[in-house]
Design a protein around this motif. Structure first.
Motif, short mmCIF file in Angstrom:
data_model
loop_
_atom_site.label_atom_id
_atom_site.label_comp_id
_atom_site.label_asym_id
_atom_site.label_seq_id
_atom_site.Cartn_x
_atom_site.Cartn_y
_atom_site.Cartn_z
N ARG A 1 -4.29 3.38 5.41
CA ARG A 1 -3.13 2.54 5.73
C ARG A 1 -3.30 1.13 5.16
NH1 ARG A 1 -3.09 6.01 10.33
NH2 ARG A 1 -0.97 6.70 10.86
N ALA A 2 -4.52 0.61 5.24
CA ALA A 2 -4.78 -0.71 4.67
C ALA A 2 -4.59 -0.69 3.16
CB ALA A 2 -6.19 -1.16 5.03
N ALA A 3 -4.96 0.41 2.50
CA ALA A 3 -4.78 0.51 1.05
C ALA A 3 -3.31 0.50 0.68
CB ALA A 3 -5.46 1.78 0.53
N VAL A 4 -2.49 1.20 1.43
CA VAL A 4 -1.05 1.20 1.17
C VAL A 4 -0.48 -0.21 1.34
CG1 VAL A 4 1.18 2.06 1.99
CG2 VAL A 4 -0.76 3.63 1.78
N ALA A 5 -0.90 -0.89 2.40
CA ALA A 5 -0.43 -2.26 2.61
C ALA A 5 -0.91 -3.18 1.50
CB ALA A 5 -0.92 -2.77 3.97
N ALA A 6 -2.14 -2.99 1.03
CA ALA A 6 -2.64 -3.80 -0.09
C ALA A 6 -1.80 -3.58 -1.34
CB ALA A 6 -4.10 -3.46 -0.36
N GLY A 7 -1.36 -2.35 -1.56
CA GLY A 7 -0.48 -2.09 -2.69
C GLY A 7 0.85 -2.82 -2.57
N GLU A 8 1.40 -2.84 -1.35
CA GLU A 8 2.66 -3.56 -1.14
C GLU A 8 2.49 -5.06 -1.34
OE1 GLU A 8 5.87 -2.52 -0.51
OE2 GLU A 8 5.04 -0.60 -1.13
N LEU A 9 1.39 -5.59 -0.86
CA LEU A 9 1.13 -7.02 -1.07
C LEU A 9 0.95 -7.32 -2.56
CD1 LEU A 9 -1.30 -7.77 1.89
CD2 LEU A 9 1.12 -8.33 1.73
N SER A 10 0.32 -6.41 -3.28
CA SER A 10 0.14 -6.61 -4.72
C SER A 10 1.47 -6.62 -5.44
CB SER A 10 -0.78 -5.53 -5.29
OG SER A 10 -2.07 -5.59 -4.71
N VAL A 11 2.41 -5.84 -4.97
CA VAL A 11 3.73 -5.84 -5.60
C VAL A 11 4.38 -7.21 -5.47
CG1 VAL A 11 6.07 -4.91 -5.35
CG2 VAL A 11 4.11 -3.37 -5.34
N ARG A 12 4.16 -7.87 -4.36
CA ARG A 12 4.78 -9.18 -4.14
C ARG A 12 4.13 -10.26 -5.02
NH1 ARG A 12 8.33 -8.08 -0.41
NH2 ARG A 12 9.16 -10.19 -0.70
N ASP A 13 2.89 -10.06 -5.41
CA ASP A 13 2.21 -10.99 -6.34
C ASP A 13 1.10 -10.18 -7.02
OD1 ASP A 13 0.90 -12.96 -7.70
OD2 ASP A 13 0.83 -14.38 -6.03
N PHE A 14 1.47 -9.50 -8.11
CA PHE A 14 0.54 -8.56 -8.73
C PHE A 14 -0.68 -9.28 -9.30
CE2 PHE A 14 -0.93 -5.50 -11.94
CZ PHE A 14 -1.04 -4.38 -11.12
N GLU A 15 -0.48 -10.46 -9.83
CA GLU A 15 -1.61 -11.19 -10.39
C GLU A 15 -2.68 -11.42 -9.32
OE1 GLU A 15 -2.56 -15.49 -12.54
OE2 GLU A 15 -0.71 -15.20 -11.40
N HIS A 16 -2.27 -11.89 -8.17
CA HIS A 16 -3.21 -12.18 -7.10
C HIS A 16 -3.78 -10.90 -6.51
CE1 HIS A 16 -4.59 -13.43 -3.06
NE2 HIS A 16 -4.85 -14.57 -3.64
N GLY A 17 -2.93 -9.92 -6.27
CA GLY A 17 -3.40 -8.67 -5.68
C GLY A 17 -4.38 -7.94 -6.57
N TYR A 18 -4.10 -7.93 -7.88
CA TYR A 18 -5.01 -7.26 -8.81
C TYR A 18 -6.36 -7.98 -8.87
CZ TYR A 18 -6.95 -5.50 -13.18
OH TYR A 18 -7.78 -4.95 -14.12
N ALA A 19 -6.31 -9.31 -8.96
CA ALA A 19 -7.55 -10.07 -9.13
C ALA A 19 -8.41 -10.08 -7.86
CB ALA A 19 -7.22 -11.51 -9.54
N GLU A 20 -7.78 -10.11 -6.69
CA GLU A 20 -8.53 -10.28 -5.46
C GLU A 20 -8.82 -8.98 -4.72
OE1 GLU A 20 -9.85 -13.07 -4.45
OE2 GLU A 20 -9.03 -14.21 -6.13
N LEU A 21 -8.00 -7.97 -4.94
CA LEU A 21 -8.16 -6.73 -4.18
C LEU A 21 -8.44 -5.53 -5.07
CD1 LEU A 21 -5.41 -7.04 -1.41
CD2 LEU A 21 -7.87 -6.75 -1.04
#
Length: 951
Positions: free
Chosen positions: A662-682
């Motif tokens: 579930r946390a992975a799915v949420a991390a994907g949604e957060l990455s969609v909102r800011d892919f640069e940050h989500g990709y680099a940090e998660l």
């Protein structure tokens, strides 16, 4: 050609290729392998040296075959079990279900409305403005009387919650009521309604300023002292005994959750109640449920304020809006009658009794509105002792409930604005009737017709989905009613209506997070000391719980609560890195967490060690809230990203799939909102992690991002680069992402990338590549996958052959629910505990021949034969369950005849069944062996000796 070079292009089939895409090692159907027969052939004539040499070569070939079989078996291990050892179990089915649940939680794809705040406490969506900041309204409230027009509005429009009568009686009996509830649920309105009612009938009934708000900074102790001294604020003109008139009602909303605030105790409340009694006055203290207020609510003055019913609330507000905008009134002047009818159409409003009550009051019933309704209920009552206002226990419970029902009918029946609590309103109502009698609205524009259309619009599935909340709070009902009224009157279009409805959840999320830690940045009022920060954990816990629920909604309550405590720690450390957060261990209140987060519990299944057990799950009360919370968190509060990222990395290591997936799915949604940050940090750090669990987390997050068309191209580019040039860990993660089927442009591209990963470095990643080939077989393009597997079995490169053979064996050993995302109700979804091979044979008959040919190849290839035979035995034993009920019999009936088309294949099945019957640990019953044989071999092809061998 080198394997690495081959890996850069689609697999090249060997030419010519044996029938049915056999591996070069596999003999044609009906024949036996030459190297197998060589062992049993008689000695050829010749010298003893030649014989010894041949024996040595045969022994060496046998050893090499065994080594190849061992290598093959090693490649069929579960690649997710690396941390637990080769035989360690993995919970793939639980992970699949958790991912599916998380995706449903965040699958609304809501375009969250951006709203402007022109001033504190107001939000604008389209052309509608509504007040907010229910949680912080008490902080800005100051001493002063409640205006008469506000009291009049409360009298006319307040919707009484269940148990209102008991709350009023408790206030009358003790003079003091501590009213608890979640912010925004109407508790302050209920408090004002209670004070307006009891003071109007008390000693201060003639005073236009009989209800006053008290500055929350003063607190209960100071209020008690001021009331006892006959004054509340210095410099005010004396009235009564040196202060406010007798019979005044006080509303106080203390800020108990501010760091450094010491909550009052029972003695403080007793002192205030005594002072109020001496002055003939009343006070309602409004508090938020939680650890700070729970001791107050548990005492003699405490009571919980239930929220107003949603349907009733919307019906009342909608009628008011339509009356304001349309200007239409019923010619009878009986707003009660019209209101009741409208609520009947809405399915949740006044009963006939309520209409009769309203008419009775219109006909001249006494102004004291609660004297008649309480007469019977109070006839034998001797006092009020408990928190609900009754001392005589259960013998009067039914009377109280009856009184509540009467109370609800009385107040709700006239909700259109024509209540008769005092003589003045009768006159107002008469004036309204006089003004309305000459109106003759047309049939299309009449108020009754608009209300009927409003009732239909409220039930519109598209509108309901756009709202996304199970129940509405007063401010939300106000906004929703305004949107509906605007649409009915033509000032709000359909898209504006839906957009405004979607904004309701965004407004709630904004209110939950805006300025939560503002109190930490300012010193206590009137004090020059540094800010008090020792209460950061208590301050952040409600916020952390809402975030945890947005991420883990549908998981067990204990898992969400534990995750919330982890996040509370991270937020506290981020806010004050020099201090160690202090968190009390025995002050949690699960019910308060639910109330403060608009959450609901539900009994459901929890996956534990591969088994399902019943547990207490927790969800938001509305499908729109999880996405709204994550959007608000990520888009508006940048400083909180760092602690949330650290927290998500901790959840990635959680061994429970219900948490990590579930946390992975949420991390994907957060990455969609800011892919640069989500990709680099998660995504990128976890994709290259040493543990499979973290890499699965990264792959799941990438796939979730690929589900959004706006980010699909970027995700596919990342996965392609990893599959070609990445480290072994990145290639492993890319394979897992490819297995979801959305990280490449086509199925052929997906299979090319998996082959590229699987054959590189002597098949180092072959296990994970084959696992994801099998996962692709649950997708509609299943036939394409089978075609490519057949091509790989005939490929020149042994690594390609092994990729196909391992995938085939894994297909027979993998259960459907380990790889399928479909809900029960689909052909495969209804066979969750079936081996995928048999489920496909049963549900896709056009594929049965291809499936049988591929499995036959694995059975007839030396290095895969042992593992394939073990897999076939597992399939045969799954025909029926232990209690005799049919299990996979349908799939075996489809597969076995195609698998045993030749005499050699039937002899092999005969041998296997006999071995299973002789198994000392798990002997197969004769009748079951006979049934399996008859499934595989048509009656015309059976031989008598084989029939006898199977019983």
């Amino acid at each position: 050609m080198a394997d690495e070079a081959v890996a850069e292009h689609p697999a090249e089939p060997a030419a010519p290729k044996a029938k049915d895409a056999r591996s070069p090692e596999a003999p044609p159907r009906g024949g036996a392998r030459g190297d197998d027969n060589a062992k049993d052939a008689p000695d050829a004539p010749g010298s003893s040296d030649a014989s010894d040499s041949a024996d040595a070569e045969a022994a060496e070939r046998e050893k090499e075959r065994e080594r190849a079989a061992d290598r093959f078996k090693d490649r069929t291990r579960d690649p997710l079990a690396e941390e637990q050892g080769e035989e360690g179990p993995t919970d793939a089915a639980a992970a699949t279900r958790a991912r599916q649940s998380g995706q449903k939680l965040l699958a609304s794809s809501r375009d969250l409305v951006s709203f402007d705040r022109s001033d504190v406490g107001q939000v604008h969506i389209n052309n509608i403005s509504v007040g907010l900041d229910a949680r912080r309204s008490g902080l800005s409230m100051r001493d002063g009387p409640v205006p008469a027009e506000d009291l009049l509005r409360i009298r006319r429009t307040h919707i009484e919650p269940e148990g209102y009568v008991r709350l009023r009686r408790a206030l009358e009996a003790r003079r003091l009521l501590v009213l608890g509830g979640a912010p925004g649920t109407g508790r302050a309105s209920t408090a004002l309604a209670l004070l307006e009612e009891v003071t109007r009938d008390g000693e201060g009934g003639q005073n236009s300023e009989r209800v006053r708000r008290v500055d929350p900074e003063r607190g209960i102790r100071e209020l008690a002292g001021k009331v006892a001294a006959g004054k509340v604020a210095a410099g005010e003109v004396a009235a009564g005994v040196g202060g406010h008139p007798r019979g005044t009602g006080y509303l106080l909303e203390p800020a108990l959750d501010r760091p450094g605030t010491l909550p009052p105790d029972g003695m403080d409340l007793d002192q205030l109640a005594s002072a109020l009694a001496e002055q003939g006055s009343y006070a309602v203290v409004v508090v938020s449920v939680g650890s700070a207020a729970n001791p107050l609510l548990a005492g003699r003055y405490g009571a919980i304020c239930p929220p107003a019913p949603t349907r009733e609330l919307v019906a009342v507000r909608l009628r008011q809006r339509l009356e304001e905008e349309h200007g239409d009134q019923f010619t009878s002047g009986g707003g009660a009658q019209g209101g009741g009818g409208a609520r009947d159409r809405d399915g949740g409003g006044a009963r006939d009794g309520g209409e009769r009550e309203g008419r009775a009051r219109d006909e001249g019933r006494a102004p004291n509105r609660h004297a008649d309704r309480d007469r019977d209920a109070d006839r034998d009552r001797g006092g009020h002792a408990d928190r609900d206002g009754g001392q005589d226990g259960s013998q009067h419970a039914d009377r109280d409930r009856g009184a509540d029902q009467d109370e609800g009918r009385t107040r709700h029946a006239d909700h259109g604005g024509d209540r008769t609590r005092d003589g003045g309103q009768d006159q107002d109502r008469g004036q309204d009737q006089d003004h309305g009698q000459d109106r003759r609205p047309d049939d299309d524009g009449s108020l009754s017709r608009l209300l009927e259309r409003a009732a239909e619009l409220r039930e519109d599935p598209e509108v309901t989905e756009a709202v996304g909340l199970d129940d509405l709070r007063p401010a939300e009902a106000e906004l929703f009613a305004s949107l509906l009224a605007g649409h009915l009157l033509g000032s709000v279009g359909r898209e504006e209506l839906l957009s405004g409805c979607r904004g309701l959840a965004a407004v709630q999320a904004y209110e939950w997070f805006a300025g939560v830690d503002r109190a930490l940045a300012a010193p206590p009022p009137g004090d020059g000391r540094a800010p008090v920060r020792s209460g950061t954990a208590a301050l952040f816990h409600p916020v952390a719980f809402r975030i945890a629920l947005a991420v883990l909604g549908g998981a067990s309550h204990s898992a969400v609560s534990a995750a919330a405590h982890l996040l509370t720690w991270e937020l506290s450390v981020q806010s004050d890195p020099d201090s160690t957060p202090a968190r009390p261990l025995f002050c949690d209140d699960p019910e308060s967490d639910l109330a403060l987060s608009r959450a609901r519990p539900a009994d459901g299944a929890v996956d534990v060690a591969g088994a399902e057990v019943t547990g207490r799950l927790i969800f938001y009360r509305g499908a729109a809230l999880p996405a709204a919370v994550l959007a608000e968190l990520w888009d508006r509060h940048f400083p909180v990203r760092a602690p949330v990222v650290r927290w998500l990395r901790l959840l990635a290591d959680d061994p429970r799939p219900q948490v990590s997936m579930r946390a992975a799915v949420a991390a994907g949604e957060l990455s969609v909102r800011d892919f640069e940050h989500g990709y680099a940090e998660l995504v990128r750090p976890l994709a290259d992690a040493p543990t499979p669990r973290r890499r699965v987390f990264a792959a799941t997050a990438l796939d979730q991002a690929a589900g959004h068309a706006s980010h699909r191209r970027a995700v596919r580019k990342v996965v392609e680069d990893w599959s070609r040039h990445g480290t072994p860990a990145l290639r492993w993660t890319a394979a897992m992402a490819l297995g979801y089927g959305r990280s490449a442009d086509s199925m052929d591209d997906t299979l090319d990338a998996l082959a590229r990963i699987g054959v590189r470095d002597d098949g180092e990643q072959l296990a994970v590549a084959s696992l994801n080939v099998v996962r692709l077989l649950t997708l509609p393009e299943c036939a394409t996958v089978l075609r490519r597997l057949a091509d790989w079995t005939g490929h020149r490169g042994e690594e390609y052959q092994d990729l196909a053979l391992v995938s085939i064996v894994r297909l027979a050993l993998t259960d459907v629910d380990e790889v399928l995302d479909d809900e029960p109700g689909t052909p495969l979804g209804d066979r969750g505990d079936w081996p995928l091979l048999l489920a496909l044979a049963a549900t896709r008959p056009e594929l049965t021949g291809k499936l049988a040919d591929l499995f036959w190849t694995a059975l007839n290839t030396a290095r895969s034969r042992d593992v394939a035979f073990d897999a076939l035995e597992t399939l045969l034993r799954s025909a029926s369950r232990k209690d005799g009920r049919a299990w996979t019999r349908e799939g075996l009936a489809a597969l076995l005849p195609a698998l045993t088309a030749e005499e050699h294949d039937r002899r092999r099945l005969d041998w296997l069944l006999q071995r299973m019957m002789r198994d000392q640990d798990r002997p197969l019953a004769e009748e079951r062996a006979r049934a399996l044989w008859r499934l595989a071999v048509p009656a015309r092809q059976r031989r008598s000796e084989e029939e006898e061998s199977h019983g």
